[in-house]
Design a protein around this motif. Sequence first.
Motif, PDB file in Angstrom:
ATOM      1  N   LYS A  37       9.662   0.067 -13.275  1.00 23.59           N
ATOM      2  CA  LYS A  37       8.946  -0.319 -14.493  1.00 23.59           C
ATOM      3  C   LYS A  37       9.201   0.700 -15.601  1.00 23.59           C
ATOM      4  O   LYS A  37       9.415   0.338 -16.760  1.00 23.59           O
ATOM      5  CB  LYS A  37       7.450  -0.438 -14.228  1.00 23.59           C
ATOM      6  CG  LYS A  37       6.697  -0.908 -15.454  1.00 23.59           C
ATOM      7  CD  LYS A  37       5.270  -1.257 -15.137  1.00 23.59           C
ATOM      8  CE  LYS A  37       4.589  -1.821 -16.373  1.00 23.59           C
ATOM      9  NZ  LYS A  37       3.217  -2.243 -16.087  1.00 23.59           N
ATOM     10  N   LEU A  47       9.861  -8.168 -19.494  1.00 19.84           N
ATOM     11  CA  LEU A  47      10.178  -8.712 -18.169  1.00 19.84           C
ATOM     12  C   LEU A  47      11.270  -9.775 -18.268  1.00 19.84           C
ATOM     13  O   LEU A  47      12.216  -9.789 -17.486  1.00 19.84           O
ATOM     14  CB  LEU A  47       8.925  -9.321 -17.538  1.00 19.84           C
ATOM     15  CG  LEU A  47       7.904  -8.318 -17.002  1.00 19.84           C
ATOM     16  CD1 LEU A  47       6.564  -9.004 -16.787  1.00 19.84           C
ATOM     17  CD2 LEU A  47       8.390  -7.691 -15.721  1.00 19.84           C
ATOM     18  N   ARG A  56       8.080  -9.186 -12.017  1.00 11.38           N
ATOM     19  CA  ARG A  56       6.651  -8.883 -12.177  1.00 11.38           C
ATOM     20  C   ARG A  56       6.052  -8.471 -10.827  1.00 11.38           C
ATOM     21  O   ARG A  56       5.323  -7.491 -10.727  1.00 11.38           O
ATOM     22  CB  ARG A  56       5.907 -10.080 -12.750  1.00 11.38           C
ATOM     23  CG  ARG A  56       4.446  -9.789 -13.062  1.00 11.38           C
ATOM     24  CD  ARG A  56       3.734 -11.019 -13.632  1.00 11.38           C
ATOM     25  NE  ARG A  56       4.368 -11.556 -14.823  1.00 11.38           N
ATOM     26  CZ  ARG A  56       4.194 -11.094 -16.063  1.00 11.38           C
ATOM     27  NH1 ARG A  56       3.405 -10.070 -16.253  1.00 11.38           N
ATOM     28  NH2 ARG A  56       4.815 -11.659 -17.080  1.00 11.38           N
ATOM     29  N   GLU A  59       7.443  -4.982  -9.760  1.00  9.75           N
ATOM     30  CA  GLU A  59       6.811  -3.884 -10.488  1.00  9.75           C
ATOM     31  C   GLU A  59       5.360  -3.683 -10.060  1.00  9.75           C
ATOM     32  O   GLU A  59       4.843  -2.577 -10.119  1.00  9.75           O
ATOM     33  CB  GLU A  59       6.892  -4.120 -11.995  1.00  9.75           C
ATOM     34  CG  GLU A  59       8.275  -3.937 -12.547  1.00  9.75           C
ATOM     35  CD  GLU A  59       8.323  -4.047 -14.058  1.00  9.75           C
ATOM     36  OE1 GLU A  59       7.275  -4.293 -14.692  1.00  9.75           O
ATOM     37  OE2 GLU A  59       9.422  -3.884 -14.618  1.00  9.75           O
TER      38      GLU A  59
END
Length: 117
Positions: A37, A47, A56, A59
Amino acid sequence: MATRDLFSSEAERPEAVTAADLEAMVRGERGLAGLLKAARVGAGLTLDAVGVPRLRAIEAGTERPTPETVRRLAAVTGADLVALLSMWDEGIAAGERVRLEEGRTMVGEAITAGGGS
């Protein structure tokens, strides 16, 4: 035009990450997910802009990235691939590490028995 009008969806809006959070991620205090991230946020990418499926979840630490995912993220963000893959390897659970080493040993023995190098 208001800033909120520049983005068509929440996924396209860059996150607000505090300096302390980013520093913790860069130092690796949040594990591989945090480093990935930090690499994305540091590169100023959303993203969606990275183009890596399930990013997503990766991370958030709920899904483990594959080495190929790590390579793709490094290529897009300019992150240190060796450092990321090293942390990926360190994150393997002890039982998985044992099975991985057993598998490498079996392959090595099969190659040797077959006359390979």
